[in-house]
Design a protein around this motif. Structure first.
Motif, PDB file in Angstrom:
ATOM      1  N   ALA A 175     -11.283 -38.286  12.544  1.00 58.66           N
ATOM      2  CA  ALA A 175     -11.944 -38.569  13.815  1.00 58.66           C
ATOM      3  C   ALA A 175     -11.423 -39.839  14.459  1.00 58.66           C
ATOM      4  O   ALA A 175     -11.228 -39.895  15.678  1.00 58.66           O
ATOM      5  N   MET A 176     -11.148 -40.855  13.649  1.00 59.00           N
ATOM      6  CA  MET A 176     -10.662 -42.112  14.205  1.00 59.00           C
ATOM      7  C   MET A 176      -9.253 -41.971  14.789  1.00 59.00           C
ATOM      8  O   MET A 176      -8.861 -42.741  15.663  1.00 59.00           O
ATOM      9  N   ILE A 177      -8.517 -40.963  14.324  1.00 64.80           N
ATOM     10  CA  ILE A 177      -7.182 -40.706  14.884  1.00 64.80           C
ATOM     11  C   ILE A 177      -7.298 -40.256  16.344  1.00 64.80           C
ATOM     12  O   ILE A 177      -6.464 -40.617  17.172  1.00 64.80           O
ATOM     13  N   VAL A 178      -8.329 -39.478  16.677  1.00 64.98           N
ATOM     14  CA  VAL A 178      -8.440 -38.932  18.034  1.00 64.98           C
ATOM     15  C   VAL A 178      -9.574 -39.523  18.861  1.00 64.98           C
ATOM     16  O   VAL A 178      -9.694 -39.218  20.045  1.00 64.98           O
ATOM     17  N   PHE A 179     -10.392 -40.367  18.278  1.00 64.24           N
ATOM     18  CA  PHE A 179     -11.537 -40.918  18.995  1.00 64.24           C
ATOM     19  C   PHE A 179     -11.109 -41.606  20.280  1.00 64.24           C
ATOM     20  O   PHE A 179     -10.231 -42.457  20.286  1.00 64.24           O
ATOM     21  N   GLN A 180     -11.682 -41.173  21.388  1.00 59.21           N
ATOM     22  CA  GLN A 180     -11.460 -41.703  22.737  1.00 59.21           C
ATOM     23  C   GLN A 180     -10.013 -41.545  23.239  1.00 59.21           C
ATOM     24  O   GLN A 180      -9.556 -42.328  24.063  1.00 59.21           O
ATOM     25  N   ARG A 181      -9.291 -40.548  22.793  1.00 56.76           N
ATOM     26  CA  ARG A 181      -7.920 -40.292  23.308  1.00 56.76           C
ATOM     27  C   ARG A 181      -7.988 -39.526  24.603  1.00 56.76           C
ATOM     28  O   ARG A 181      -8.530 -38.524  24.756  1.00 56.76           O
TER      29      ARG A 181
ATOM     30  N   GLN B 196     -12.899 -33.392  22.498  1.00 57.52           N
ATOM     31  CA  GLN B 196     -12.730 -32.587  23.709  1.00 57.52           C
ATOM     32  C   GLN B 196     -13.867 -32.899  24.677  1.00 57.52           C
ATOM     33  O   GLN B 196     -15.001 -33.161  24.248  1.00 57.52           O
ATOM     34  N   ASP B 197     -13.564 -32.869  25.952  1.00 60.57           N
ATOM     35  CA  ASP B 197     -14.561 -33.149  26.988  1.00 60.57           C
ATOM     36  C   ASP B 197     -15.229 -34.508  26.797  1.00 60.57           C
ATOM     37  O   ASP B 197     -16.432 -34.666  27.012  1.00 60.57           O
ATOM     38  N   GLY B 198     -14.445 -35.494  26.360  1.00 62.43           N
ATOM     39  CA  GLY B 198     -14.940 -36.863  26.247  1.00 62.43           C
ATOM     40  C   GLY B 198     -15.836 -37.160  25.075  1.00 62.43           C
ATOM     41  O   GLY B 198     -16.509 -38.194  25.052  1.00 62.43           O
TER      42      GLY B 198
ATOM     43  N   MET C  67      -9.886 -24.792  31.242  1.00 63.40           N
ATOM     44  CA  MET C  67     -10.244 -25.188  29.885  1.00 63.40           C
ATOM     45  C   MET C  67      -9.582 -26.542  29.597  1.00 63.40           C
ATOM     46  O   MET C  67      -8.404 -26.724  29.864  1.00 63.40           O
ATOM     47  N   SER C  68     -10.348 -27.473  29.054  1.00 62.08           N
ATOM     48  CA  SER C  68      -9.792 -28.792  28.751  1.00 62.08           C
ATOM     49  C   SER C  68      -9.015 -28.765  27.434  1.00 62.08           C
ATOM     50  O   SER C  68      -9.224 -27.901  26.588  1.00 62.08           O
ATOM     51  N   ILE C  69      -8.131 -29.724  27.298  1.00 61.63           N
ATOM     52  CA  ILE C  69      -7.292 -29.815  26.093  1.00 61.63           C
ATOM     53  C   ILE C  69      -8.122 -30.348  24.929  1.00 61.63           C
ATOM     54  O   ILE C  69      -8.809 -31.367  25.058  1.00 61.63           O
ATOM     55  N   ALA C  70      -8.055 -29.665  23.797  1.00 61.93           N
ATOM     56  CA  ALA C  70      -8.669 -30.149  22.562  1.00 61.93           C
ATOM     57  C   ALA C  70      -7.654 -31.041  21.862  1.00 61.93           C
ATOM     58  O   ALA C  70      -6.494 -30.660  21.705  1.00 61.93           O
TER      59      ALA C  70
END
Length: 137
Positions: A131-137, A20-22, A1-4
């Motif tokens: 969303a901008m906090i985690v976008f593309q992390r 999650q999952d890109g 399971m990938s990290i959320a």
């Protein structure tokens, strides 16, 4: 399971977004208690990392106008929210990164947000900020 990776924009309307999952999996806003219940129910701490906007890391509001007083009070509220999230994360064993308010970048309009992220669902400013906090992390 990938990290959320979950971005949280604190406040009366708590923005919450899952990367999650890109890609963005969800972008929404809700009360702080619903956000906490959602995370506990859908994202176990072993597979989740939280990124929370933390107003305690920001220095500002130096004016003496009525507007700046209102902003100071609002800032105090989101600072308190950050502390509540900090305590909650410790109690529930969630890994957390606190992000400076400017760390998420400028506010995005719905149109710009859609263009940048590809997210086509409805959003409000709080959800977009999360969303901008985690976008593309």
């Amino acid at each position: 399971m990938s990290i959320a990776k979950i971005g949280i924009d604190t406040g009366v309307n708590t923005g919450i977004a899952v990367w999650q999952d890109g890609k963005l999996q969800s972008v929404e806003s809700m009360t702080i208690t619903k956000a906490m219940r959602y995370i506990l129910t859908c994202h176990p701490h072993k597979y989740t990392k939280l990124y929370i906007e933390d107003a305690r890391l920001w220095v500002g509001f130096h004016g003496k106008t009525k507007q700046s007083e209102a902003k100071r009070q609002g800032a105090g509220s989101v600072k308190r929210d950050a502390k509540i999230w900090e305590d909650w994360c410790k109690e529930h064993d969630y890994e957390v990164v606190f992000v400076k308010p400017k760390g998420k970048g400028l506010k995005q309009s719905a149109e710009d947000f859609k263009r940048i992220t590809g997210w086509t669902g409805r959003t409000n400013g709080h959800a977009r900020d999360a969303a901008m906090i985690v976008f593309q992390r």
